[in-house]
Structures are given as structure tokens and as C-alpha cells.
Design a protein around this motif. Sequence first.
Motif, mmCIF file in Angstrom:
data_model
loop_
_atom_site.group_PDB
_atom_site.id
_atom_site.type_symbol
_atom_site.label_atom_id
_atom_site.label_comp_id
_atom_site.label_asym_id
_atom_site.label_seq_id
_atom_site.Cartn_x
_atom_site.Cartn_y
_atom_site.Cartn_z
ATOM 1 N N PRO A 16 7.624 9.339 -7.413
ATOM 2 C CA PRO A 16 6.644 9.908 -6.346
ATOM 3 C C PRO A 16 5.171 9.023 -6.972
ATOM 4 N N GLN A 17 4.540 9.239 -5.193
ATOM 5 C CA GLN A 17 2.608 8.392 -4.999
ATOM 6 C C GLN A 17 2.041 9.687 -4.781
ATOM 7 N N HIS A 18 1.002 9.797 -5.916
ATOM 8 C CA HIS A 18 -0.269 10.663 -4.786
ATOM 9 C C HIS A 18 -0.534 9.927 -3.487
ATOM 10 N N THR A 19 -0.432 10.395 -2.969
ATOM 11 C CA THR A 19 -0.379 11.205 -1.090
ATOM 12 C C THR A 19 -1.797 10.995 -1.008
ATOM 13 N N ARG A 20 -2.805 10.222 -0.425
ATOM 14 C CA ARG A 20 -4.301 10.924 -0.054
ATOM 15 C C ARG A 20 -4.400 10.921 1.546
ATOM 16 N N LEU A 21 -5.160 12.244 1.359
ATOM 17 C CA LEU A 21 -5.755 12.219 3.063
ATOM 18 C C LEU A 21 -7.233 11.731 3.067
ATOM 19 N N LEU A 22 -7.203 10.516 4.436
ATOM 20 C CA LEU A 22 -7.678 10.228 5.019
ATOM 21 C C LEU A 22 -8.753 10.461 5.796
ATOM 22 N N PRO A 23 -10.014 10.561 5.749
ATOM 23 C CA PRO A 23 -10.688 11.345 7.107
ATOM 24 C C PRO A 23 -10.655 10.446 8.598
ATOM 25 N N ALA A 24 -11.466 10.623 9.214
ATOM 26 C CA ALA A 24 -11.221 9.531 10.419
ATOM 27 C C ALA A 24 -12.743 9.230 10.808
ATOM 28 N N THR A 25 -12.751 7.737 9.910
ATOM 29 C CA THR A 25 -14.008 7.787 9.675
ATOM 30 C C THR A 25 -13.692 5.816 9.668
ATOM 31 N N PRO A 26 -14.853 4.814 9.874
ATOM 32 C CA PRO A 26 -14.678 3.957 9.848
ATOM 33 C C PRO A 26 -14.486 3.105 8.408
ATOM 34 N N VAL A 27 -14.495 4.004 7.445
ATOM 35 C CA VAL A 27 -14.512 3.694 5.775
ATOM 36 C C VAL A 27 -13.087 4.222 5.342
ATOM 37 N N GLY A 28 -12.598 5.139 6.597
ATOM 38 C CA GLY A 28 -11.008 5.408 6.529
ATOM 39 C C GLY A 28 -10.337 5.318 6.745
ATOM 40 N N MET A 29 -10.911 4.278 7.895
ATOM 41 C CA MET A 29 -9.420 3.151 8.477
ATOM 42 C C MET A 29 -9.694 1.957 7.673
ATOM 43 N N THR A 30 -10.626 1.347 7.351
ATOM 44 C CA THR A 30 -11.057 0.369 6.650
ATOM 45 C C THR A 30 -9.883 0.637 5.032
ATOM 46 N N ASP A 31 -9.338 1.887 4.524
ATOM 47 C CA ASP A 31 -8.641 2.184 3.250
ATOM 48 C C ASP A 31 -7.981 2.527 4.180
ATOM 49 N N ALA A 32 -7.262 2.631 4.898
ATOM 50 C CA ALA A 32 -5.832 3.455 5.619
ATOM 51 C C ALA A 32 -5.180 0.836 5.889
ATOM 52 N N ALA A 33 -6.110 0.623 6.283
ATOM 53 C CA ALA A 33 -5.611 -0.975 6.799
ATOM 54 C C ALA A 33 -5.525 -1.192 5.478
ATOM 55 N N LYS A 34 -6.390 -1.601 4.018
ATOM 56 C CA LYS A 34 -5.947 -2.509 3.141
ATOM 57 C C LYS A 34 -4.355 -1.978 2.526
ATOM 58 N N LEU A 35 -4.632 -0.710 3.087
ATOM 59 C CA LEU A 35 -3.532 0.047 1.767
ATOM 60 C C LEU A 35 -1.949 -0.942 2.969
ATOM 61 N N LEU A 36 -2.614 -0.394 3.935
ATOM 62 C CA LEU A 36 -1.060 -0.771 5.464
ATOM 63 C C LEU A 36 -1.126 -3.298 5.558
ATOM 64 N N ALA A 37 -2.059 -3.074 4.788
ATOM 65 C CA ALA A 37 -1.884 -4.953 4.045
ATOM 66 C C ALA A 37 -1.207 -5.255 2.515
ATOM 67 N N ALA A 38 -1.200 -4.487 2.485
ATOM 68 C CA ALA A 38 -0.320 -4.542 1.154
ATOM 69 C C ALA A 38 1.206 -4.224 1.030
ATOM 70 N N GLY A 39 1.402 -3.818 2.355
ATOM 71 C CA GLY A 39 2.752 -2.786 1.932
ATOM 72 C C GLY A 39 2.959 -1.968 1.290
ATOM 73 N N GLU A 40 1.523 -0.949 1.771
ATOM 74 C CA GLU A 40 2.562 0.748 1.735
ATOM 75 C C GLU A 40 2.291 1.425 3.053
ATOM 76 N N LEU A 41 2.641 2.913 3.378
ATOM 77 C CA LEU A 41 3.215 3.500 4.301
ATOM 78 C C LEU A 41 1.436 4.375 4.590
ATOM 79 N N VAL A 42 1.536 4.290 6.109
ATOM 80 C CA VAL A 42 0.030 5.225 6.024
ATOM 81 C C VAL A 42 0.151 6.396 7.420
ATOM 82 N N ALA A 43 0.728 7.426 7.540
ATOM 83 C CA ALA A 43 0.994 8.108 8.531
ATOM 84 C C ALA A 43 -0.314 8.389 9.456
ATOM 85 N N PHE A 44 -0.095 8.497 10.605
ATOM 86 C CA PHE A 44 -1.974 8.401 11.238
ATOM 87 C C PHE A 44 -1.478 9.281 13.039
#
Length: 319
Positions: free
Chosen positions: A2-30
Motif C-alpha cells: 500500500p502507498q500513500h495516495t495524495r489528493l492534488l489541487p486543481a492548480t498549476p502546482v498540482g498539475m506539475t506534481d501530477a506530471a512528475k509522478l506520471l513521468a516516474a511511472g506512477e498512476l494519477v487519477a484525473f
Amino acid sequence: MPQHTRLLPATPVGMTDAAKLLAAGELVAFPTETVYGLGGDARSDIACARIFEAKGRPQFNPLIVHVPDLAAARGFAEVGDEAERLAAAFWPGPLTLVLPLRTDAGLSPLVTAGLGTVAVRVPAHPLAQALLRAFGGPLAAPSANPSGKVSPTRAAHVMAGLAGRIAAVVDGGDCAVGVESTILGLAGEPVLLRPGGLPVEALEACLGAPLATGGDAAKPSAPGQLASHYAPGAALRLEVTAPEVGEVWLGFGPGCTGAALTLSETGDLVEAAANLFHLLREADTLAGPGGRIAVAPVPERGLGRAINDRLRRAAAPRP
């Protein structure tokens, strides 16, 4: 693990964080305009395998590839004249096209389930568009729920089903359409593979001809074709005008004044589609373990086709 699932805000910072996770092979719901998608890099075998693992999804069931525009879609699929015309009319929007796969597409074979076709969509939701552009690549993104269960239209729905299995959820509020995209096969003659958020009548008007229907639950060529799908825990009974004792009645239209929950009091199919999955979850909670849900008739026209498709699959015998 199990991993900690972050709740990201709908902001440019949130989008940047989500894109970094995806680039690392992680899964992000949107969020998309239809339902929340579970995104992973469509070029990565590891990321796509994680999608199947997180959802408990059969690996013979293909995934939809989300891209920001038609130009990007041309990099992964052979886009013929009919596809160009449909894309010009309905993209961005709730339409998925199943097209011949380019030999140089570079997608994981898990995305296509080894088939020679690929399902492609250009979502209209501004957060989906922002994430695709921040990530800079194609995202495989089935609905962000455990396989076979009710699709999520809110971030809370995703967290309830997948928290601990994925890296993050981008909270974009409620999804406006509320049912998945319409899927049209264009590897040969046009064929409707799944009714959805774009009414079939609009596609037929654009193509200038009625659409044949197709799809194989045993060998799906696109998502949403499994016989049992979108299911709550409670058993469903459909086309009910008078519920039995103990059933939670999910109504539609002004004739269902005694219903515990109503898809649309006025009989508005757009409102009913937007409410469907959320109210199925509410009805499931009201019904409780071993409970039953009775659903009022919904007309088989426009978005009613998609609503009834989801209801029939939700009511089908469970595997």
C-alpha cells in the motif's frame, strides 16, 4: 505494498506534481468531462501493468489512450477520412475512436491487449488537457475505480475505491457528463462498440448513415464491453414502475414521486447521465449488504442508450 495516495489541487502546482509522478511511472487519477480516469504513461509497460493491478482489471481488456489533440492522435493511430471528419466535429469531447494502430506508435502492448487497433480520445475537460500538456505524452486512462464497480464522478469516489493503490488524485470536482465516452470502431466499417456521453444520433448525422452495433464480451476490442460491469454491491432490478418491499427505488421522471432517489425528476436525460454513478453509490449505501435496488424505466434514446447500457451491465450476473 500500500502507498500513500495524495489528493492534488486543481492548480498549476498540482498539475506539475501530477506530471512528475506520471513521468516516474506512477498512476494519477484525473477528471475528464465523462468520469475520472486512472492515468499512466501509455508507452510504459510498468505503468500500464500498474493500471491493471490497481484496478484488478483483466489484461485482455484494452485501455483508452488520451491525447491533447488530433495531431497527437495521428502519431499513434492511422486516422482515415471518416475519423478526421468525426474528430473535427466532436473532439475534444466524449468520443473514443478505435483505429488501426501505427506500426511505429511506441505504445505498450498492454494498452491494446495485443490487438492491431488502439482506442484514442481527446478529452475536453480543462484539467485533463492541462495534465496531458504538462506530461507531454499519451496517457492510458480507464475509469478510476476497481474493475467492474461503479465508475467515479468525484475525487472522493476515486479515493474510496483506489486509495492506497495509486500515487495521487487530482481533485477537479464533479464530472459534467457522468457516463463514459461513446466508443466507435473505425478499423473497417463504422460500428458502435459502446454507447456513451455522445449520443449515437449525433454520430449518425455526421456519418450520414445508421450505425451498426458490435463488440464481444469474451474478446473485447474496446473498454466497457464486459457483460458484468459498473456494478454496485446490491443486486439491481430494471424497468421497475412499482418497487417491492425492501428495494431502494431509483426513479426517473415525474411519475416516481415515491422514489428514495431520482436520476432526474423532470425526465432530463443529460441530468440523469450526470447523476447515474453517484446515485448508484448512494442507493448501494441505502440498500446495505445483501440489499436490492429497483431502477425506473429510462427511455432508449439519446443519452438514455448509454444510461441503459450501464444499468444492464450493472444488473448482469456477477462472474
